[in-house]
Design a protein around this motif. Structure first.
Motif, PDB file in Angstrom:
ATOM      1  N   THR A   6      41.246 -38.792  33.937  1.00  0.00           N
ATOM      2  CA  THR A   6      39.836 -38.693  33.540  1.00  0.00           C
ATOM      3  C   THR A   6      39.037 -38.026  34.653  1.00  0.00           C
ATOM      4  OG1 THR A   6      39.388 -40.854  34.470  1.00  0.00           O
ATOM      5  CG2 THR A   6      39.927 -40.772  32.117  1.00  0.00           C
ATOM      6  N   ILE A   7      37.813 -37.715  34.324  1.00  0.00           N
ATOM      7  CA  ILE A   7      36.971 -36.954  35.253  1.00  0.00           C
ATOM      8  C   ILE A   7      36.742 -37.691  36.576  1.00  0.00           C
ATOM      9  CG2 ILE A   7      34.696 -37.768  34.466  1.00  0.00           C
ATOM     10  CD1 ILE A   7      33.847 -34.746  34.516  1.00  0.00           C
ATOM     11  N   GLY A   8      36.627 -39.004  36.495  1.00  0.00           N
ATOM     12  CA  GLY A   8      36.394 -39.796  37.699  1.00  0.00           C
ATOM     13  C   GLY A   8      37.559 -39.722  38.667  1.00  0.00           C
ATOM     14  N   ALA A  11      37.645 -36.348  40.165  1.00  0.00           N
ATOM     15  CA  ALA A  11      36.581 -36.284  41.169  1.00  0.00           C
ATOM     16  C   ALA A  11      37.083 -36.886  42.484  1.00  0.00           C
ATOM     17  CB  ALA A  11      35.346 -37.022  40.675  1.00  0.00           C
ATOM     18  N   LYS A  17      32.046 -34.702  42.804  1.00  0.00           N
ATOM     19  CA  LYS A  17      31.448 -35.695  41.939  1.00  0.00           C
ATOM     20  C   LYS A  17      31.696 -35.302  40.489  1.00  0.00           C
ATOM     21  CE  LYS A  17      28.055 -37.127  45.273  1.00  0.00           C
ATOM     22  NZ  LYS A  17      26.637 -37.258  45.624  1.00  0.00           N
ATOM     23  N   ALA A  18      31.790 -36.315  39.651  1.00  0.00           N
ATOM     24  CA  ALA A  18      32.033 -36.055  38.237  1.00  0.00           C
ATOM     25  C   ALA A  18      30.967 -35.128  37.653  1.00  0.00           C
ATOM     26  CB  ALA A  18      32.080 -37.360  37.453  1.00  0.00           C
ATOM     27  N   ARG A  22      31.433 -31.494  35.661  1.00  0.00           N
ATOM     28  CA  ARG A  22      30.834 -31.145  34.366  1.00  0.00           C
ATOM     29  C   ARG A  22      29.920 -29.931  34.509  1.00  0.00           C
ATOM     30  NH1 ARG A  22      31.006 -37.066  33.033  1.00  0.00           N
ATOM     31  NH2 ARG A  22      29.194 -37.328  34.377  1.00  0.00           N
TER      32      ARG A  22
END
Lengths: 132, 132
Positions: A6-8, A11, A17-18, A22
Motif C-alpha cells: 500500500t501507499i503507506g 512511503a 510521504k503518501a 499521490r
DNA sequence: CATGAAGGTTCTAGCCACTATAAGGTCAAG
DNA sequence: CTTGACCTTATAGTGGCTAGAACCTTCATG
C-alpha cells in the motif's frame, strides 16, 4: 520480491510521504496503479524504483519537470544521452550562479552584522543602511 | 519634494512593479494611501522611502515577514536593536547553510557531468546513478 | 468640449512542490 | 463485530509574486 504494498508502506520504504506519492501520480511522474476492491493503491518494486529515481533526482535540486524528462529519457535505452547531459549541465550552471549570488549576500549580511554595535534602533547601522 | 505621485510613477522611481506595490499594501507592508476622486492611489516620498527600504531588505533575501518586522522596529527609535540583529544574524545563518548545501550539490552535479562519456541512454552513467 | 491613449482600479487564477485539514471508507487483528 | 490504523478524495493554503480580464480615470490633444 516484496509483492504488492500500500501507499503507506511504499512511503516508508522510500522515505517519502503518501501525499507526495499521490501528488506525483497527479503530476504524471508515476502512472496510476492497480487498486484493491476498496480502492487502495497497490504498488510493486517497479514503482519503488521509480520513486527512488525521483528522490535522487530531486536531491540534485531538479524540478519535477526535469525529473519527468529524465524519467522519459531513461526509458529509451538507445536514445542519445545528450538531453540528460544538458539537464545536468544546466542545473549545474543554475547552482553555480545561485552560489555566486548567495556568497555576495553572505558578504553583505556579514558586513551588516559586524557593523552594528548599537544598543537602540536610533543608532542601529543596519536600519540606517536599509533606510538609505 | 516630488509631491503626490500615482502608483506607476512610484513604481518607476523605485524600480518596482505597480502590482507589487499593491501586493505590499494588501500584505500590510505599506499602509493604504489617499486616493484621487477617481480612486487612484497617491503616494508621497514617505512611501517611496518605505518602498526602497523594502527593496533593500528583499535584496538581502529576507522574507516579507522579516521585512515587516524590520519596518515595525525601524519606527521605534528607542527600542533595543537586538531583534534587528537577530533577523540579520538568522538570515546570515540561513544563507551560509544554503551555500553549504549548494556547494555539495555542485560537487555532485560536477561528478555526474564529468562521469558521463556515453553516447546512448543505455550506457549513460547519469541515468545509472539515478537508477540506483 | 470631445476623443483617445496611457495608465489606473478590482478580481480571479496560476506558478511550484508540496502541506494541512476534513469527512469519509477499508483493512486486518483480536 | 469492533477497534484503530490506514486509506480515499476534495479543498485550501504556503510565498511572492505574475498574468489576464473587464472596467474606469486622467490628461494632452484637435
Amino acid at each position: 520480491m516484496s509483492g504488492q504494498i500500500t501507499i503507506g508502506r511504499l512511503a516508508k520504504a522510500t522515505d517519502t510521504k503518501a501525499v507526495t506519492i499521490r501528488y506525483y501520480e497527479s503530476a504524471g511522474l508515476i502512472s496510476p496503479v492497480n487498486r484493491t476492491q476498496g480502492g487502495y493503491r497497490l504498488y510493486t518494486d517497479r514503482e519503488k524504483d521509480r520513486l527512488l529515481f525521483i528522490k535522487r533526482a530531486r536531491q540534485l535540486g531538479l524540478s519535477l519537470e526535469d525529473v519527468k524528462s529524465l524519467l522519459g529519457l531513461a526509458d529509451d535505452e538507445n536514445a542519445p544521452c545528450e538531453q540528460v547531459d544538458s539537464i545536468i549541465h544546466e542545473q549545474l550552471e543554475r547552482v553555480r550562479s545561485r552560489v555566486r549570488d548567495l556568497l555576495k549576500l553572505e558578504q553583505e549580511l556579514g558586513r551588516l552584522e559586524r557593523g552594528c554595535k548599537a544598543e537602540t534602533i536610533g543608532e542601529c547601522k543596519i536600519i540606517e543602511s536599509l533606510s538609505r
